[in-house]
Design an enzyme around this catalytic site. Structure first.
Site, mmCIF file in Angstrom:
data_model
loop_
_atom_site.group_PDB
_atom_site.id
_atom_site.type_symbol
_atom_site.label_atom_id
_atom_site.label_comp_id
_atom_site.label_asym_id
_atom_site.label_seq_id
_atom_site.Cartn_x
_atom_site.Cartn_y
_atom_site.Cartn_z
ATOM 1 N N LYS A 35 -7.744 0.429 22.736
ATOM 2 C CA LYS A 35 -7.119 1.657 22.224
ATOM 3 C C LYS A 35 -5.911 1.298 21.351
ATOM 4 O O LYS A 35 -5.408 0.157 21.416
ATOM 5 C CB LYS A 35 -6.669 2.530 23.397
ATOM 6 C CG LYS A 35 -5.566 1.903 24.246
ATOM 7 C CD LYS A 35 -5.292 2.693 25.522
ATOM 8 C CE LYS A 35 -4.165 2.064 26.335
ATOM 9 N NZ LYS A 35 -4.025 2.694 27.659
ATOM 10 N N ARG A 133 -1.823 12.027 36.140
ATOM 11 C CA ARG A 133 -1.861 12.100 34.680
ATOM 12 C C ARG A 133 -3.259 12.622 34.353
ATOM 13 O O ARG A 133 -3.591 13.724 34.786
ATOM 14 C CB ARG A 133 -1.564 10.705 34.101
ATOM 15 C CG ARG A 133 -1.149 10.693 32.665
ATOM 16 C CD ARG A 133 -0.852 9.291 32.160
ATOM 17 N NE ARG A 133 -2.054 8.442 32.050
ATOM 18 C CZ ARG A 133 -2.066 7.205 31.587
ATOM 19 N NH1 ARG A 133 -0.940 6.615 31.221
ATOM 20 N NH2 ARG A 133 -3.189 6.511 31.491
ATOM 21 N N HIS A 165 -7.010 5.263 37.401
ATOM 22 C CA HIS A 165 -5.977 4.407 36.810
ATOM 23 C C HIS A 165 -4.817 4.305 37.803
ATOM 24 O O HIS A 165 -4.430 5.304 38.415
ATOM 25 C CB HIS A 165 -5.528 5.036 35.489
ATOM 26 C CG HIS A 165 -4.786 4.098 34.575
ATOM 27 N ND1 HIS A 165 -5.085 2.757 34.453
ATOM 28 C CD2 HIS A 165 -3.755 4.333 33.723
ATOM 29 C CE1 HIS A 165 -4.259 2.208 33.566
ATOM 30 N NE2 HIS A 165 -3.439 3.133 33.109
ATOM 31 N N ARG A 221 -10.339 -3.394 33.836
ATOM 32 C CA ARG A 221 -10.085 -2.661 32.594
ATOM 33 C C ARG A 221 -8.748 -3.061 31.983
ATOM 34 O O ARG A 221 -7.848 -2.253 31.844
ATOM 35 C CB ARG A 221 -10.114 -1.166 32.935
ATOM 36 C CG ARG A 221 -10.649 -0.260 31.882
ATOM 37 C CD ARG A 221 -10.777 1.174 32.395
ATOM 38 N NE ARG A 221 -9.560 1.650 32.982
ATOM 39 C CZ ARG A 221 -9.390 2.005 34.257
ATOM 40 N NH1 ARG A 221 -10.380 2.008 35.098
ATOM 41 N NH2 ARG A 221 -8.216 2.387 34.700
ATOM 42 N N TYR A 264 24.171 -1.229 6.921
ATOM 43 C CA TYR A 264 24.779 0.093 7.115
ATOM 44 C C TYR A 264 25.836 0.083 8.217
ATOM 45 O O TYR A 264 25.610 -0.460 9.295
ATOM 46 C CB TYR A 264 23.706 1.119 7.500
ATOM 47 C CG TYR A 264 22.666 1.356 6.437
ATOM 48 C CD1 TYR A 264 23.013 1.721 5.137
ATOM 49 C CD2 TYR A 264 21.316 1.237 6.750
ATOM 50 C CE1 TYR A 264 22.039 1.960 4.178
ATOM 51 C CE2 TYR A 264 20.338 1.485 5.796
ATOM 52 C CZ TYR A 264 20.703 1.840 4.508
ATOM 53 O OH TYR A 264 19.739 2.069 3.572
ATOM 54 N N CYS A 311 17.296 -2.049 9.258
ATOM 55 C CA CYS A 311 17.050 -0.894 8.391
ATOM 56 C C CYS A 311 15.564 -0.543 8.409
ATOM 57 O O CYS A 311 14.788 -1.149 9.124
ATOM 58 C CB CYS A 311 17.493 -1.218 6.961
ATOM 59 S SG CYS A 311 19.161 -1.910 6.871
ATOM 60 N N MET A 312 15.176 0.435 7.618
ATOM 61 C CA MET A 312 13.775 0.856 7.625
ATOM 62 C C MET A 312 12.844 -0.260 7.173
ATOM 63 O O MET A 312 11.768 -0.456 7.733
ATOM 64 C CB MET A 312 13.580 2.089 6.732
ATOM 65 C CG MET A 312 12.155 2.625 6.786
ATOM 66 S SD MET A 312 11.885 4.050 5.725
ATOM 67 C CE MET A 312 12.816 5.302 6.581
ATOM 68 N N ASP A 313 13.275 -1.004 6.134
ATOM 69 C CA ASP A 313 12.391 -1.985 5.513
ATOM 70 C C ASP A 313 12.860 -3.422 5.663
ATOM 71 O O ASP A 313 12.126 -4.342 5.344
ATOM 72 C CB ASP A 313 12.300 -1.735 4.004
ATOM 73 C CG ASP A 313 12.062 -0.291 3.688
ATOM 74 O OD1 ASP A 313 11.052 0.235 4.185
ATOM 75 O OD2 ASP A 313 12.887 0.309 2.976
HETATM 76 C C1 LIG Z 1 -4.229 1.644 28.619
HETATM 77 C C2 LIG Z 1 -5.145 1.742 29.777
HETATM 78 C C3 LIG Z 1 -5.589 0.592 30.445
HETATM 79 C C4 LIG Z 1 -5.037 -0.799 30.160
HETATM 80 O O1 LIG Z 1 -3.795 -0.939 30.808
HETATM 81 P P1 LIG Z 1 -3.007 -2.339 30.742
HETATM 82 O O2 LIG Z 1 -1.826 -2.118 31.599
HETATM 83 O O3 LIG Z 1 -2.651 -2.559 29.308
HETATM 84 O O4 LIG Z 1 -3.930 -3.364 31.263
HETATM 85 C C5 LIG Z 1 -6.545 0.747 31.422
HETATM 86 N N1 LIG Z 1 -7.014 1.966 31.755
HETATM 87 C C6 LIG Z 1 -6.583 3.085 31.166
HETATM 88 C C7 LIG Z 1 -7.130 4.394 31.593
HETATM 89 C C8 LIG Z 1 -5.615 3.024 30.175
HETATM 90 O O5 LIG Z 1 -5.175 4.144 29.607
#
Ligand SMILES: *Cc1c(COP(=O)(O)O)cnc(C)c1O
Length: 377
Positions: A35, A133, A165, A221, A264, A311-313
């Site tokens: 992701k 969540r 999770h 995961r 700045y 700064c930004m850049d």
């Molecule tokens: C982001 C995420 C993970 C991975 O978590 P890490 O701590 O980066 O290993 C696994 N499962 C779900 C649902 C997540 O949102």
């Protein structure tokens, strides 16, 4: 070395190595979490490298992320788990994306999309076992499981997986971890009784994959560990190799006289004559402004402090009175593996009170991604 002003070099060999570390530690197959553009590393190349190294499946948050992987020709099993009410479930079904559902309302929308297409949706049941969540809440579970059982019997959905999770995976001994696993196992048993039993179960994020093999079910995961950052730094690096190195070419070298302020607000004022360098990296690129005056960069094996406001850049570093031998065009490492004493994403995170997840995933698109270490190269 790097032809671009600002480069994020991604070591795909490190990704492959980290998949191996995770599989071995967990004793289970890996669902690689890619992701957020693979935490800033580039979803498509990372997905390919992870799969090439033996990762079994992929996971993302949004369906749009999954569709982008499909468009790039990635055909591995792919789960998306975060959906706003107008999420495109029709496209998800058409592109064989496993839709993780977190409520009866989401399930109803997925069933409606499947019926419109006359094609069953593949779903993962995401259970809220304590994170509070996403996931089906406990009070909704009896209703949800009944609707799922009916949808399964009617052929609108195939139940591929069940997942949850962890809230405190980075505290391996916390009793909530086992408690969440128990709740998920109970939910899976409920579904089996209703004839909607999942084929696979997954719970563990990076820290749990590395420290709680007893919580690994069919898959783990991991996200951050795949990218080589330790999910529990106080327990060491687990043999992981950081995959991202951020470098900038020195754009300008100049003199700074004693008493002169830099950037700045002149938050840095030179105590003595010195030499400074400008690097083309700023907060728009993911160098936090809060990091101003709290970081170092490595150039030709030496460390130089950042001075004045980011700064930004661009940002400014102090080369010292002798200029440190640094010339325009030299490559400055902002962060990398840390193996030769250079700064790491973890150093940045520690300096500003955040986690390295936020650092690497925040590196912006202006940093050109450069891929090395591909086993197919
Ligand atoms: C982001 C995420 C993970 C991975 O978590 P890490 O701590 O980066 O290993 C696994 N499962 C779900 C649902 C997540 O949102």
């Amino acid at each position: 070395m790097t032809p671009h002003a600002l480069t994020a070099t991604i070591d795909l060999g490190a990704i492959a190595h980290n998949v191996d570390v995770l599989r071995t530690a967990a004793g289970a197959d890996v669902l690689a979490v890619v992701k957020a553009d693979a935490y800033g590393h580039g979803a498509v190349p990372v997905a390919r490298a992870a799969l090439g190294a033996g990762a079994a499946e992929l996971g993302v948050a949004h369906i749009t992320e999954a569709l982008a992987l499909r468009r790039a020709g990635v055909d591995a099993h792919l789960t998306a788990w975060l959906h706003a009410p107008d999420a495109d479930f029709v496209s998800a079904i058409e592109h064989d994306i496993d839709i993780a559902v977190s409520s009866t309302r989401q399930l109803d929308s997925v069933v409606a999309a499947a019926e419109r297409l006359s094609q069953p949706a593949t779903v993962t049941v995401k259970v809220d076992t304590g994170l509070n969540r996403s996931g089906v809440a406990a009070d909704e579970w009896p209703d949800f499981s009944e609707v799922l059982g009916k949808a399964r019997a009617g052929g609108a959905v195939a139940v591929r997986a069940i997942m949850c999770h962890l809230a405190r995976g980075d505290e391996p001994e916390h009793p909530l971890n086992s408690e969440q696993a128990r709740r998920l196992d109970d939910a899976a048993a409920d579904l089996r009784r209703l004839g909607a039993g999942p084929e696979v179960t997954h719970i563990a994020n990076s820290p749990a994959a590395l420290t709680r093999p007893d919580l690994a079910r069919d898959l783990v995961r991991p996200g951050i560990a795949l990218y080589g950052r330790s999910p529990i730094p106080e327990r060491g690096d687990f043999g992981l190799v950081p995959a991202m190195t951020l470098t900038a070419q020195v754009a300008l070298v100049k003199k700074l006289a004693a008493g002169q302020g830099v950037s700045y607000g002149h938050t840095f004022v030179a105590q003595h004559d010195t030499m400074i360098a400008v690097l083309p990296a700023g907060y728009a690129d993911g160098v936090p402004r809060l990091l101003s005056g709290r970081f170092q960069v490595a150039i030709n094996g030496r460390l130089f402090p950042g001075i004045g406001r980011v700064c930004m850049d661009q940002l400014v570093i102090d080369l010292g009175p002798d200029g440190g031998g640094v010339r325009e065009g030299d490559v400055a490492e902002l962060f990398g593996t840390g193996r030769t004493g250079g700064p790491t994403a973890g150093d940045w995170a520690d300096a500003i009170g955040t986690i390295d997840y936020e650092i690497v995933s925040g590196i912006g698109s202006r940093a050109v991604r450069r891929y090395v270490g591909d086993v197919d190269e």
